[in-house]
Structures are given as C-alpha cells and as structure tokens.
Enzyme design. Structure first.
Site, mmCIF file in Angstrom:
data_model
loop_
_atom_site.group_PDB
_atom_site.id
_atom_site.type_symbol
_atom_site.label_atom_id
_atom_site.label_comp_id
_atom_site.label_asym_id
_atom_site.label_seq_id
_atom_site.Cartn_x
_atom_site.Cartn_y
_atom_site.Cartn_z
ATOM 1 N N ARG A 180 57.206 32.946 -81.957
ATOM 2 C CA ARG A 180 57.451 31.507 -81.990
ATOM 3 C C ARG A 180 58.626 31.144 -81.089
ATOM 4 O O ARG A 180 58.631 30.081 -80.455
ATOM 5 C CB ARG A 180 57.696 31.050 -83.429
ATOM 6 C CG ARG A 180 56.447 31.076 -84.297
ATOM 7 C CD ARG A 180 56.758 30.920 -85.773
ATOM 8 N NE ARG A 180 57.425 29.665 -86.059
ATOM 9 C CZ ARG A 180 57.979 29.363 -87.241
ATOM 10 N NH1 ARG A 180 57.932 30.253 -88.225
ATOM 11 N NH2 ARG A 180 58.551 28.206 -87.436
ATOM 12 N N CYS A 239 66.183 27.733 -87.549
ATOM 13 C CA CYS A 239 64.915 28.403 -87.848
ATOM 14 C C CYS A 239 63.813 27.362 -87.782
ATOM 15 O O CYS A 239 63.847 26.478 -86.934
ATOM 16 C CB CYS A 239 64.969 29.098 -89.213
ATOM 17 S SG CYS A 239 65.268 27.985 -90.608
#
Length: 283
Positions: A180, A239
C-alpha cells in the site's frame, strides 16, 4: 535504554492482579473487515475477568466523515468515565493478537491524561491458548469521573502534515503494509489514491512484533533504523486510519524517542483529498 517495561505487563502479572484495586482492564480489540472477526461478539463470548469493552467505532468524533477520528477531550472523558475508568488507575489494554489495536487505546488514554497505561504482552489469543481465566459474565461498572488532561503535542493535524511534508521538519513513519505504501496494492477503503506522502518512510506495524509482543529493543532499533529513521530526531506516525500508527508510536517511545506525534487523519484523510502531494517512489 529501552522503556518497554514501562508500557507493558506480562500475562503472569495480570493474572496475579485481576482483583487488585485500581487495576482496570480494557478489551481494545478491533479487526479489519477482511479478517471477518466481530470484536464485540468475541468479547461477549469470552474476555479477561473484569475487562470492559472499548468500541473503536464509538469512541470517535461524531461529526467527522473520517474513520476513527479522535473525539474531543470532553467526549472522551465522558465515554471513558461512564465505563468506570479513571485517569489515576493502572490501566491494562489488550487486543486479540497483541499489538494491533491495543496501542491505539494506549495512545488515546495517555493523550487525554491517563497516568499509567500498559499493554498486555501476547494479547488475548495467547491468553486463551495458555488456559488462563476467561469469562462471559458482564463486567460490573461503577461510573466515575475521568479527569482529562489533554496532550495536543502528541497529535498532528492535517495542516501540521502539510507543513511537515513541505519542510521535512519531522520524519514521517508509515505503518501500512509495503504494498500500500508503494501503491502496488489498492487501499481497502474506496475513494483513496494509492501511494504515500513525499519523504515518508515505510515501517509496517506488523514487522515490529513477534508473538504479540514488541521485538526486543536491539531488534526493534535495528528494524526502525533500517527503514531510514533516526531515533534521535522528531517523528510523526501515520497509517490507514490512525490505528496502527499507534504501534509505531509505542515502538518509538519504548526506545526513548519523546518527540513523536500521530497523524490522526492518516491515509484516510490524506489519500482521499485531491490537494495533497502523493508519490509511489521507494523511500
């Protein structure tokens, strides 16, 4: 010197102190949709005796469109006080695997003034596997006043992050999985661009733990430094939605870095906007 011992308790310690006055236990479990686990249903079926449930979907800012946005100090104090948790308690937080969402609760409590918050090493899954006591009985709660003492210096806002990315004044540690971070893997939430903030360092949260515990201090230090981070310099953690960024916060503080912030909006905010710089270059 490692300060991990200041932030964790062993299963033996907790089992010996289940009935100790002033020790409060929180089940802070939460799971990604792909994990197909219902944390509240699991808590209802079995939890550590005396534990109360912390709902990550409810302890949020109700007006925010982002997931898991930090509530106001007043709202947090009201919710936590209703659960019978006082700022002066010795608060033990656990989650299922050990170091996934418990650090987020640890961070929130300390950000709002709790004095002594620890994480259970190994998590509830290991607690159960070891045959330690569990119950499905409802935990009696005596509501109290949580005397809030906010520490805004532990939080980075969107405006802060724009300045940090532009100036490089603070290192950025990204807790999402590497795929990601590089943009090779899609984001699990719709409407988000892929990649990372310019200048950010990839430090997947899951790489910092083993068997539900933080890596030993020497291994942890090596892992963080191999990601290109300097433990002597300020850091902001990020995050997907502010959950696992707290794992990095815990790891950095456990190694003595006292100048750490957490970007609460994280990629849910940054990646969903059209006015934020994004790169997929390796960092």
């Amino acid at each position: 010197m490692s300060e991990q011992e200041n932030f964790v308790v062993t299963p033996d310690w907790l089992q010996d102190n289940l009935d100790t006055p002033g020790v409060t236990i929180i089940d802070g479990s939460w799971y990604l949709p792909a994990q197909n686990r219902d944390p509240k249903a699991e808590y209802d079926a079995a939890h550590i005796p005396g534990a109360v449930f912390f709902d990550h979907e409810q302890v949020v800012e109700p007006s925010s469109k982002l997931p898991h946005t930090l509530p106001s100090p007043e709202d947090f104090a009201r919710i936590i006080g209703t659960a019978g948790i006082a700022a002066d308690d010795t608060i033990i937080v656990y989650d299922g695997p050990g170091l996934f969402t418990a650090p987020r609760v640890w961070w929130m409590l300390r950000t709002f003034g709790a004095k002594d918050v620890r994480i259970l090493e190994g998590g509830f899954d290991n607690w159960k596997a070891a045959g330690r006591p569990v119950t499905d009985e409802l935990t009696p709660v005596a509501p109290c006043v949580f005397h809030v003492d906010p520490h805004p210096e532990r939080i980075a806002s969107f405006e802060d992050m724009m300045g940090i990315v532009e100036s490089g004044e603070r290192q950025i540690a990204d807790a999402r999985p590497a795929g990601r971070f590089t943009g090779k893997d899609p984001e699990p939430r719709e409407g988000m661009r892929s990649g990372h903030m310019p200048g950010a360092h990839s430090l997947p949260a899951l790489s910092l733990a083993r068997d539900g515990k933080l890596l030993p201090a020497d291994e942890l230090k090596a892992k963080i430094e191999s990601a290109g981070l300097d433990l002597e310099k300020p850091v902001v953690t990020s995050c997907g939605s502010g959950i696992t960024a707290a794992v990095l916060f815990l790891a950095l503080e456990s190694l003595g870095n006292k100048d750490v912030k957490l970007y609460d909006g994280s990629w849910s905010e940054w990646g969903s906007r059209s006015d934020t710089p994004i790169t997929t270059a390796e960092a």
